[in-house]
Design an enzyme around this catalytic site. Structure first.
Site, PDB file in Angstrom:
ATOM      1  N   LYS A  64       6.396 -15.090 -27.182  1.00  0.00           N
ATOM      2  CA  LYS A  64       6.973 -16.112 -28.058  1.00  0.00           C
ATOM      3  C   LYS A  64       6.040 -16.323 -29.249  1.00  0.00           C
ATOM      4  O   LYS A  64       4.811 -16.304 -29.088  1.00  0.00           O
ATOM      5  CB  LYS A  64       7.141 -17.410 -27.258  1.00  0.00           C
ATOM      6  N   SER A 139      13.291 -24.043 -26.590  1.00  0.00           N
ATOM      7  CA  SER A 139      12.963 -23.341 -27.816  1.00  0.00           C
ATOM      8  C   SER A 139      12.710 -21.851 -27.613  1.00  0.00           C
ATOM      9  O   SER A 139      12.797 -21.083 -28.561  1.00  0.00           O
ATOM     10  CB  SER A 139      11.730 -23.969 -28.454  1.00  0.00           C
ATOM     11  N   SER A 163      11.425 -25.666 -22.446  1.00  0.00           N
ATOM     12  CA  SER A 163      11.667 -24.494 -23.294  1.00  0.00           C
ATOM     13  C   SER A 163      11.502 -23.130 -22.637  1.00  0.00           C
ATOM     14  O   SER A 163      11.756 -22.105 -23.283  1.00  0.00           O
ATOM     15  CB  SER A 163      10.779 -24.552 -24.525  1.00  0.00           C
TER      16      SER A 163
HETATM   17  N1  GLN Z   1      13.880 -29.309 -26.236  1.00  0.00           N
HETATM   18  C1  GLN Z   1      12.702 -30.080 -26.049  1.00  0.00           C
HETATM   19  C2  GLN Z   1      12.204 -30.540 -27.391  1.00  0.00           C
HETATM   20  O1  GLN Z   1      12.858 -30.323 -28.329  1.00  0.00           O
HETATM   21  C3  GLN Z   1      11.666 -29.267 -25.332  1.00  0.00           C
HETATM   22  C4  GLN Z   1      11.076 -28.232 -26.185  1.00  0.00           C
HETATM   23  C5  GLN Z   1       9.967 -27.463 -25.523  1.00  0.00           C
HETATM   24  O2  GLN Z   1       9.855 -27.463 -24.302  1.00  0.00           O
HETATM   25  N2  GLN Z   1       9.130 -26.840 -26.331  1.00  0.00           N
HETATM   26  O3  GLN Z   1      11.158 -31.083 -27.513  1.00  0.00           O
END
Ligand code: GLN
Length: 498
Positions: A64, A139, A163
């Site tokens: 990532k 994400s 994410s």
């Molecule tokens: N969707 C959650 C957020 O927007 C978690 C994102 C993540 O785990 N990086 O913060």
């Protein structure tokens, strides 16, 4: 003649066996994945960058783009970091290198990992291999979709509030968010430091365990890391005898869970019972009620501080200005997208004098209550089970203009993240012809337990990780024929049955 490798089905473990047996060379294996990327990524947009050459003679991997890689651009999905080439490797990237893994490229992410669909990436969204009109989750949608689409045998993601687990659920593969402190954050572009954790995405639980064993453990560059209390065990066997699985009522009956998701998860829990587990109900009343609001104070507060380093002087892009102040303001205005700006404002407000106790301080207290109620549940149970995501993959655009609807995607993943606990998502069936994820939550450093339960269930469920639209009538069962000659997995025959 070079063997034709079916990257859609090959697991990392099988790839390693082929390499060890000399049946394929490291170069041939790499070429097979780069071919798959060339063929499928124009549609799915999982990679922000591919790497032509890489050291290492082992299994390839995708990372990532929040994971710093020496000499390879690392943007975190943000325009403000475009052109930034780290001069050092993050600890996880270094450990992958030390294990001989070949870097294939950097995968797409919501900007600074803020989002649940990859639609917040400054470089455009990724798409779900099961249905390219839908999101792959986020994400880490790029990593999850890349693994499902056979563009990498496995990948690393990062998880702050879901994410890794949520994109894995939406793409029909396995994702592990490790115990906070088990994997180093050194060199990871920081979002919310008390929550961020790097972890594997893979096709099987064994692959996830293998990759976890490569990256986990104490790192002297990250003082929040700890030595693992026991070595990582590759799971085998199908008995769950003696294991107590708790089913938190609130996490299984929350508003917004689609009936098809509920049904697939219920069946998986029934299967666990059939394998010898003792299943019982439990309650996590505060987690569902206060998890999201608590997270959306703590995560933005930490983000507002972490993102203050992007000033146009040290990293990435720089806008011109008459003064230092103007340079910083313009750089941040042009460089950040809407979501990071929204979170910086939220976080700055929550931390400001006069509001600190009411918002940030209060959220910290609620976090403690959420930690406590998980601890109580683990007094009675070894593992907890519930859906990973309330819904299957949703259409691109559906939640993009509605931050609250997007935030709700993580209703079920966030509580255990706040509690610092490990969570494993495994595919447990289809609903509306799209994958459903089962979330298994463990106690601190309970990864081996999660691998054991996840592996036994994965075998019992027999989920095929290849998207319906790419299956052909002649497809072998997963694992039987790792390298097939002459197969063309994208010679798309019409959709087949599950
Ligand atoms: N969707 C959650 C957020 O927007 C978690 C994102 C993540 O785990 N990086 O913060």
């Amino acid at each position: 003649m070079a063997p034709v490798i079916d990257t859609l089905r090959l697991t990392a473990e099988e790839a390693a066996t082929l390499l060890e047996g000399g049946e394929v060379s490291a170069g041939e294996l790499r070429a097979a994945y780069l071919d798959a990327i060339a063929e499928r990524d124009p549609q799915l947009h999982c990679f922000l960058k591919t790497v032509d050459e890489s050291e290492g003679d082992g299994v390839p991997i995708a990372l990532k783009d929040v994971i710093s890689t020496k000499g390879v651009e690392t943007t975190a999905g943000s325009k403000i970091l475009s052109g930034y080439v780290p001069v050092f490797d993050s600890t996880v990237a270094a450990r992958c290198k030390d294990a001989g893994l070949q870097l294939l490229g950097k995968t797409n992410t919501d900007e600074f990992a803020m989002g649940s669909s990859t639609e917040n990436s400054a470089f455009g969204p990724s798409r779900n291999p099961w249905d390219p009109t839908r999101v792959p989750g986020g994400s880490g949608g790029g990593s999850a979709a890349a693994v499902t689409a056979g563009m990498a045998p496995w990948a690393l993601g990062s998880d702050t509030g879901g994410s890794i687990k949520q994109p894995s659920a939406l793409c029909g593969n396995v994702g592990l968010r490790p115990t906070y402190g088990s994997v180093s954050r050194y060199g990871i572009v920081a979002f919310a430091s008390s929550l961020d954790q790097v972890g594997p995405v893979a096709k099987t639980v064994r692959d996830a365990a293998l990759l976890y064993s490569i990256i986990a453990g104490r790192d002297r560059c990250d003082s929040t890391t700890a030595e693992l209390p026991e070595p990582v065990r590759l799971p085998e066997g199908d008995s769950l005898a003696g294991l107590r699985i708790g089913v938190p009522t609130e996490l299984n009956e929350a508003e917004g869970i689609e009936p098809g998701v509920r049904e697939a998860v219920r069946k998986a829990i029934e299967l666990a019972e059939g394998l010898g587990a003792e299943v019982g109900e439990c309650s996590l009343p505060r987690s569902v009620r206060y998890g999201l609001p608590c997270y959306y104070l703590i995560a933005p507060a930490e983000a507002s501080s972490n993102l203050s380093r992007y000033d146009g002087v040290r990293f990435g892009i720089r806008a011109e200005g008459e003064s230092y102040q103007e340079l910083v303001e313009r750089t941040r205005d042009e460089g950040f997208g809407d979501e990071p700006k929204r979170r910086i404002m939220l976080g700055t407000y929550a931390l400001s004098a006069g509001y600190y106790d009411a918002f940030y301080g209060q959220a910290q207290k609620v976090r403690t209550l959420i930690i406590d109620e998980h601890r109580e549940a683990f007094d009675r149970f070894d593992v907890l089970a519930c859906p990973t995501s309330p819904t299957v993959a949703f259409p691109i655009g559906e939640r993009a203009a509605d931050p609250l609807a997007m935030y709700a995607s993580d209703l079920l993943t966030i509580p255990s993240c706040l509690a610092g606990l490990p969570g494993l998502s495994i595919p447990c069936g289809l609903s509306d012809r799209l994958p459903v994820g089962l979330q298994l939550i463990g106690p601190q450093f309970g990864e081996n337990l999660l691998f054991r339960v996840g592996h036994a269930l994965e075998e019992a469920i027999g989920f095929d990780t290849v998207p319906l639209r790419w299956r052909t009538r002649s497809d072998p069962v997963r694992g039987q024929i790792p390298a097939r000659v002459g197969s063309d997995p994208t010679g798309l025959t019409p959709e087949e049955t599950v």
